[in-house]
Design an enzyme around this catalytic site. Structure first.
Site, PDB file in Angstrom:
ATOM      1  CG  LEU A  54       1.194   7.533   6.130  1.00  0.00           C
ATOM      2  CD1 LEU A  54       1.081   6.784   7.446  1.00  0.00           C
ATOM      3  CD2 LEU A  54       1.500   8.998   6.393  1.00  0.00           C
ATOM      4  CG  LEU A  87       1.833   3.692  -5.245  1.00  0.00           C
ATOM      5  CD1 LEU A  87       1.272   3.511  -6.647  1.00  0.00           C
ATOM      6  CD2 LEU A  87       3.177   4.416  -5.313  1.00  0.00           C
ATOM      7  CE  LYS A 138      -5.305   0.352  10.193  1.00  0.00           C
ATOM      8  NZ  LYS A 138      -4.033  -0.042   9.571  1.00  0.00           N
ATOM      9  N   GLY A 194       0.830  -1.221   0.000  1.00  0.00           N
ATOM     10  CA  GLY A 194       0.000   0.000   0.000  1.00  0.00           C
ATOM     11  C   GLY A 194       0.851   1.252   0.000  1.00  0.00           C
ATOM     12  CE1 TYR A 226      -7.807   2.724   9.035  1.00  0.00           C
ATOM     13  CE2 TYR A 226      -8.483   4.436  10.581  1.00  0.00           C
ATOM     14  CZ  TYR A 226      -7.497   3.825   9.825  1.00  0.00           C
ATOM     15  OH  TYR A 226      -6.215   4.321   9.837  1.00  0.00           O
TER      16      TYR A 226
HETATM   17  N1  NAI Z   1      -2.624   8.769   7.189  1.00  0.00           N
HETATM   18  C1  NAI Z   1      -3.039   8.779   8.441  1.00  0.00           C
HETATM   19  O1  NAI Z   1      -3.472   9.817   8.987  1.00  0.00           O
HETATM   20  C2  NAI Z   1      -2.989   7.521   9.241  1.00  0.00           C
HETATM   21  C3  NAI Z   1      -2.659   6.311   8.668  1.00  0.00           C
HETATM   22  N2  NAI Z   1      -2.653   5.186   9.435  1.00  0.00           N
HETATM   23  C4  NAI Z   1      -2.360   3.900   8.817  1.00  0.00           C
HETATM   24  O2  NAI Z   1      -1.174   3.970   8.056  1.00  0.00           O
HETATM   25  C5  NAI Z   1      -1.282   3.144   6.905  1.00  0.00           C
HETATM   26  C6  NAI Z   1      -0.955   3.972   5.671  1.00  0.00           C
HETATM   27  O3  NAI Z   1      -1.870   5.042   5.634  1.00  0.00           O
HETATM   28  P1  NAI Z   1      -2.025   5.997   4.359  1.00  0.00           P
HETATM   29  O4  NAI Z   1      -0.809   5.986   3.531  1.00  0.00           O
HETATM   30  O5  NAI Z   1      -2.547   7.271   4.890  1.00  0.00           O
HETATM   31  O6  NAI Z   1      -3.229   5.267   3.594  1.00  0.00           O
HETATM   32  P2  NAI Z   1      -3.793   5.595   2.142  1.00  0.00           P
HETATM   33  O7  NAI Z   1      -5.264   5.354   2.172  1.00  0.00           O
HETATM   34  O8  NAI Z   1      -3.309   6.908   1.678  1.00  0.00           O
HETATM   35  O9  NAI Z   1      -3.099   4.466   1.254  1.00  0.00           O
HETATM   36  C7  NAI Z   1      -3.472   3.115   1.364  1.00  0.00           C
HETATM   37  C8  NAI Z   1      -2.959   2.393   0.138  1.00  0.00           C
HETATM   38  O10 NAI Z   1      -3.442   1.042   0.202  1.00  0.00           O
HETATM   39  C9  NAI Z   1      -3.610   0.627  -1.127  1.00  0.00           C
HETATM   40  N3  NAI Z   1      -4.483  -0.541  -1.217  1.00  0.00           N
HETATM   41  C10 NAI Z   1      -5.829  -0.606  -1.163  1.00  0.00           C
HETATM   42  N4  NAI Z   1      -6.252  -1.854  -1.406  1.00  0.00           N
HETATM   43  C11 NAI Z   1      -5.145  -2.605  -1.611  1.00  0.00           C
HETATM   44  C12 NAI Z   1      -4.924  -3.979  -1.931  1.00  0.00           C
HETATM   45  N5  NAI Z   1      -5.940  -4.824  -2.105  1.00  0.00           N
HETATM   46  N6  NAI Z   1      -3.648  -4.411  -2.075  1.00  0.00           N
HETATM   47  C13 NAI Z   1      -2.609  -3.555  -1.924  1.00  0.00           C
HETATM   48  N7  NAI Z   1      -2.752  -2.246  -1.638  1.00  0.00           N
HETATM   49  C14 NAI Z   1      -4.017  -1.780  -1.487  1.00  0.00           C
HETATM   50  C15 NAI Z   1      -4.212   1.847  -1.826  1.00  0.00           C
HETATM   51  O11 NAI Z   1      -4.053   1.752  -3.231  1.00  0.00           O
HETATM   52  C16 NAI Z   1      -3.463   2.981  -1.180  1.00  0.00           C
HETATM   53  O12 NAI Z   1      -2.385   3.419  -1.963  1.00  0.00           O
HETATM   54  C17 NAI Z   1      -2.700   2.586   6.904  1.00  0.00           C
HETATM   55  O13 NAI Z   1      -2.683   1.282   7.406  1.00  0.00           O
HETATM   56  C18 NAI Z   1      -3.437   3.500   7.847  1.00  0.00           C
HETATM   57  O14 NAI Z   1      -4.491   2.838   8.507  1.00  0.00           O
HETATM   58  C19 NAI Z   1      -2.967   5.197  10.757  1.00  0.00           C
HETATM   59  C20 NAI Z   1      -3.316   6.366  11.356  1.00  0.00           C
HETATM   60  C21 NAI Z   1      -3.288   7.632  10.684  1.00  0.00           C
HETATM   61  C1  AKB Z   2      -6.438   8.858  11.969  1.00  0.00           C
HETATM   62  C2  AKB Z   2      -6.553   7.906  10.863  1.00  0.00           C
HETATM   63  O1  AKB Z   2      -6.395   6.734  11.062  1.00  0.00           O
HETATM   64  C3  AKB Z   2      -6.903   8.379   9.510  1.00  0.00           C
HETATM   65  N1  AKB Z   2      -6.254   9.603   9.166  1.00  0.00           N
HETATM   66  C4  AKB Z   2      -8.392   8.594   9.412  1.00  0.00           C
HETATM   67  O2  AKB Z   2      -8.823   9.723   9.698  1.00  0.00           O
HETATM   68  O3  AKB Z   2      -9.113   7.624   9.120  1.00  0.00           O
END
Ligand code: NAI
Ligand code: AKB
Length: 361
Positions: free
Chosen positions: A60, A57, A192, A55, A188
């Site tokens: 993060l 792209l 988690k 994931g 979600y």
């Molecule tokens: N960004 C934030 O504020 C926070 C993020 N997180 C966690 O950090 C991690 C990364 O977060 P972000 O980059 O913000 O998420 P994001 O939603 O920006 O990216 C998630 C990625 O997962 C990919 N994805 C979806 N289905 C998929 C599949 N079947 N196979 C492979 N990839 C797939 C998507 O294409 C996407 O690029 C997540 O697990 C999220 O829960 C936790 C708390 C806060």
């Molecule tokens: C805090 C997170 O896990 C995320 N940014 C969301 O708002 O769903």
């Protein structure tokens, strides 16, 4: 438009990767002959780690890949996702398609890359998860099981982030400690908590080196958030600069824990590098700041005095935000593996405004 050559470039890079470094040769003392010895094992020695990120792209992944590549070498960090990467992403280092819904696909990739660490970022976040619950179950629960099993079967160190969203209305909100009642009300959050518990169980039962940080809402200038409840805290800066006005989808006094992206990614790298013996638990909260939309707007006004914020509250997002922590407690992370943050609200606002303005030139 993506060019065809761009589409093909990732697989060429992967071929180059799999052809990559040869097994080490060493003199076997018993036979005094040269023989190959396997050297893929996870240790607390942090040299030359080979890492796969799922994931990658999203908001993060690419930032983390950049940090890890600087430490461990460009070709040692394989970024994967199911979306088409930008040219720049492919130029930055190896990329491969990987759908976490397939155990075999993840395993093949991890084996070919000879990975030691697996960083699992694929997920549907809180808002998009509520809009497509069956898909969130598939990706966040079934997909997570595949990743967990691959990591366990191959003996990897596995990182899965959790979130402030893993808590609910019954949790203490100020502060929210590492261990307390959770009971989230979003798919979600439920997924988690499931990941946290499965990881802890595999650690206890099979000795899987599972690690998990609960991130606050992450604030970044170079990458867009992927559909969460905290997304307003990124969008507000883009709107403040573009038009001087922002319509916020959660109410003025909605307080949530937040973190600047470098702090979040630095914490992840530091935590992954920490010796196992130093960790008394496998899941830690990390915290940096907490603010409301009114408070961040006030801070932005110090730099853009005419900035105006109005509200058009989305009841679903408001319900989610109200159920989440106000202030996160992270004493254990600070004490046990030396976590500390750099950005408070004031510094984060300066960073965001400067970084977004630079992008516009
Ligand atoms: N960004 C934030 O504020 C926070 C993020 N997180 C966690 O950090 C991690 C990364 O977060 P972000 O980059 O913000 O998420 P994001 O939603 O920006 O990216 C998630 C990625 O997962 C990919 N994805 C979806 N289905 C998929 C599949 N079947 N196979 C492979 N990839 C797939 C998507 O294409 C996407 O690029 C997540 O697990 C999220 O829960 C936790 C708390 C806060
Ligand atoms: C805090 C997170 O896990 C995320 N940014 C969301 O708002 O769903």
């Amino acid at each position: 438009m993506k060019s065809l050559s761009n589409l093909f470039r990732p697989s060429i890079k992967i071929l180059a990767e799999t052809a990559g470094p040869k097994p080490r040769l060493s003199l076997c003392s018993s036979t005094s002959r040269l023989c190959a010895i396997p050297h893929r094992h996870v240790t607390d020695d942090n040299r030359d780690k080979r890492i796969v990120i799922t994931g990658g792209l999203g908001q993060l992944g690419q930032g983390l890949a950049k940090k890890l590549r600087r430490k461990y070498g460009k070709d040692n960090v394989l970024l994967t996702d199911i979306r088409i990467p930008e040219d720049q992403t492919v130029d930055d280092g190896p990329f491969a398609y990987a759908d976490i819904l397939s155990y075999d696909a993840i395993k093949e990739l991890v084996v070919n890359h000879r990975a030691e660490w697996l960083i699992h970022f694929s997920a549907l976040l809180s808002a998009v998860g509520e809009m497509n619950v069956p898909l969130a179950v598939k990706v966040n629960i079934n997909g997570m099981h595949n990743v967990l099993d691959v990591a366990n079967d191959l003996g990897l160190r596995l990182f899965i982030p959790s979130t402030i969203g893993a808590f609910g209305l019954d949790s203490p909100h100020d502060p929210t400690p590492d261990v307390c009642v959770q009971r989230p009300k979003t798919i979600y959050g439920v997924s988690k908590v499931h990941a946290e518990l499965m990881g802890e169980y595999y650690n206890h039962r099979f000795n899987l080196d599972f690690r998990c940080l609960r991130y606050p809402g992450v604030i970044s200038a170079d990458s867009k958030p992927g559909g969460g409840t905290t997304d307003y805290a990124v969008e507000i800066f883009h709107k403040a600069i573009a038009s001087g006005e922002f319509v916020c989808n959660v109410g003025p006094d909605t307080r949530m824990p937040m973190m600047q992206i470098d702090d979040c990614l630095n914490a992840t790298v530091k935590f992954m590098e920490t010796d196992s013996e130093k960790l008394s638990q496998r899941v830690y909260n990390i915290n940096a700041m907490s603010f409301t939309p009114e408070e961040v707007a006030r801070e932005i006004r110090k730099h853009i005095p005419q900035f105006k914020i109005t509200y058009n509250v989305d009841p679903m997002l408001q319900g989610i935000a109200d159920s989440w922590p106000d202030i996160f407690e992270d004493v254990n992370a600070r004490k046990e593996w030396g976590w500390s943050h750099e950005y408070n609200l004031e510094k984060m606002v300066v960073y965001m405004l400067e970084a977004i303005r630079k992008q516009m030139w």
